[in-house]
Design an enzyme around this catalytic site. Sequence first.
Site, PDB file in Angstrom:
ATOM      1  N   GLU A  36      10.703 -10.505  -7.279  1.00 32.99           N
ATOM      2  CA  GLU A  36      10.202 -10.235  -8.622  1.00 32.99           C
ATOM      3  C   GLU A  36       8.680 -10.106  -8.644  1.00 32.99           C
ATOM      4  O   GLU A  36       8.026 -10.476  -9.620  1.00 32.99           O
ATOM      5  CB  GLU A  36      10.659 -11.342  -9.577  1.00 32.99           C
ATOM      6  CG  GLU A  36      12.171 -11.437  -9.693  1.00 32.99           C
ATOM      7  CD  GLU A  36      12.627 -12.568 -10.601  1.00 32.99           C
ATOM      8  OE1 GLU A  36      11.783 -13.173 -11.303  1.00 32.99           O
ATOM      9  OE2 GLU A  36      13.837 -12.847 -10.600  1.00 32.99           O
ATOM     10  N   CYS A  37       8.131  -9.558  -7.599  1.00 24.23           N
ATOM     11  CA  CYS A  37       6.680  -9.440  -7.423  1.00 24.23           C
ATOM     12  C   CYS A  37       6.252  -7.992  -7.628  1.00 24.23           C
ATOM     13  O   CYS A  37       7.031  -7.066  -7.400  1.00 24.23           O
ATOM     14  CB  CYS A  37       6.327  -9.902  -6.006  1.00 24.23           C
ATOM     15  SG  CYS A  37       4.594  -9.741  -5.546  1.00 24.23           S
ATOM     16  N   GLY A  38       5.013  -7.784  -8.030  1.00 23.58           N
ATOM     17  CA  GLY A  38       4.492  -6.427  -8.149  1.00 23.58           C
ATOM     18  C   GLY A  38       4.502  -5.681  -6.820  1.00 23.58           C
ATOM     19  O   GLY A  38       4.520  -4.457  -6.791  1.00 23.58           O
ATOM     20  N   PHE A  39       4.514  -6.424  -5.712  1.00 29.42           N
ATOM     21  CA  PHE A  39       4.548  -5.813  -4.385  1.00 29.42           C
ATOM     22  C   PHE A  39       5.966  -5.625  -3.858  1.00 29.42           C
ATOM     23  O   PHE A  39       6.153  -5.105  -2.753  1.00 29.42           O
ATOM     24  CB  PHE A  39       3.743  -6.646  -3.381  1.00 29.42           C
ATOM     25  CG  PHE A  39       2.274  -6.710  -3.672  1.00 29.42           C
ATOM     26  CD1 PHE A  39       1.501  -5.556  -3.708  1.00 29.42           C
ATOM     27  CD2 PHE A  39       1.641  -7.931  -3.907  1.00 29.42           C
ATOM     28  CE1 PHE A  39       0.136  -5.616  -3.976  1.00 29.42           C
ATOM     29  CE2 PHE A  39       0.281  -7.997  -4.175  1.00 29.42           C
ATOM     30  CZ  PHE A  39      -0.480  -6.839  -4.206  1.00 29.42           C
ATOM     31  N   THR A  40       6.978  -6.030  -4.614  1.00 25.45           N
ATOM     32  CA  THR A  40       8.370  -5.929  -4.158  1.00 25.45           C
ATOM     33  C   THR A  40       8.748  -4.526  -3.689  1.00 25.45           C
ATOM     34  O   THR A  40       9.493  -4.402  -2.709  1.00 25.45           O
ATOM     35  CB  THR A  40       9.340  -6.441  -5.258  1.00 25.45           C
ATOM     36  OG1 THR A  40       9.013  -7.810  -5.537  1.00 25.45           O
ATOM     37  CG2 THR A  40      10.781  -6.352  -4.822  1.00 25.45           C
TER      38      THR A  40
END
Length: 160
Positions: A36-40
Site C-alpha cells: 500500500e505504498c506509493g512505490f508499490t
Amino acid sequence: MSAPIYQYAPLALNGQALPFSQFEGQVLLIVNTASECGFTPQYTALEALFQRYRERGLTVIGFPCNQFGNQEPASATEIGAFCQKNFGVTFPLMDKIDVNGKAASPLWQYLKAEKPGLLGLPAIKWNFTKFLIDRQGQVIKRFAPQTTPESLASDIEALL
C-alpha cells in the site's frame, strides 16, 4: 569459506526457510516491499528485471515490511495473492519482517551494516530500499526507495 550472506535462511511467505546458500554464485537484488505504498508499482519493474536477467543469474527477493506508515498490514497469503494478481510477481517473496529496531531481521541488520545509507546512517528510511549483491555474496550497492528498478539495469549487467 562462503560470504556471510549465504548463512541466512529467512522464512518465505509459505513459512518455509529459504536458505540463501542456494543463491551462491548468483546476483541478488534484495528489496523491502509494501503493498500500500506509493512505490508499490515498482513490483512491475522488479518482476521485469527478474524476467530479463534470471537466466543470466539474477534473483530478486522481496521482503514485505509493515514498519513504514502501516503500508503492509496484510497476511502472508494476502500479500502473495496481491503481488501475483496485480503485478504478476514470480520472484521469491519472504515472510513479513522488520528492517529496523530491536526486532529487525538479522539479514537486514547485516545488509545495513555492510552498506549504510545517507550520511552513514544504517536505518532503512522507507519501503523499496534495494540492496545489490554480487556473485561472491558481497553487498555492492544500496539504492534509495525512489531509485527505479529500471535504472539498476546497468549495475546488474555489470555484475552478471
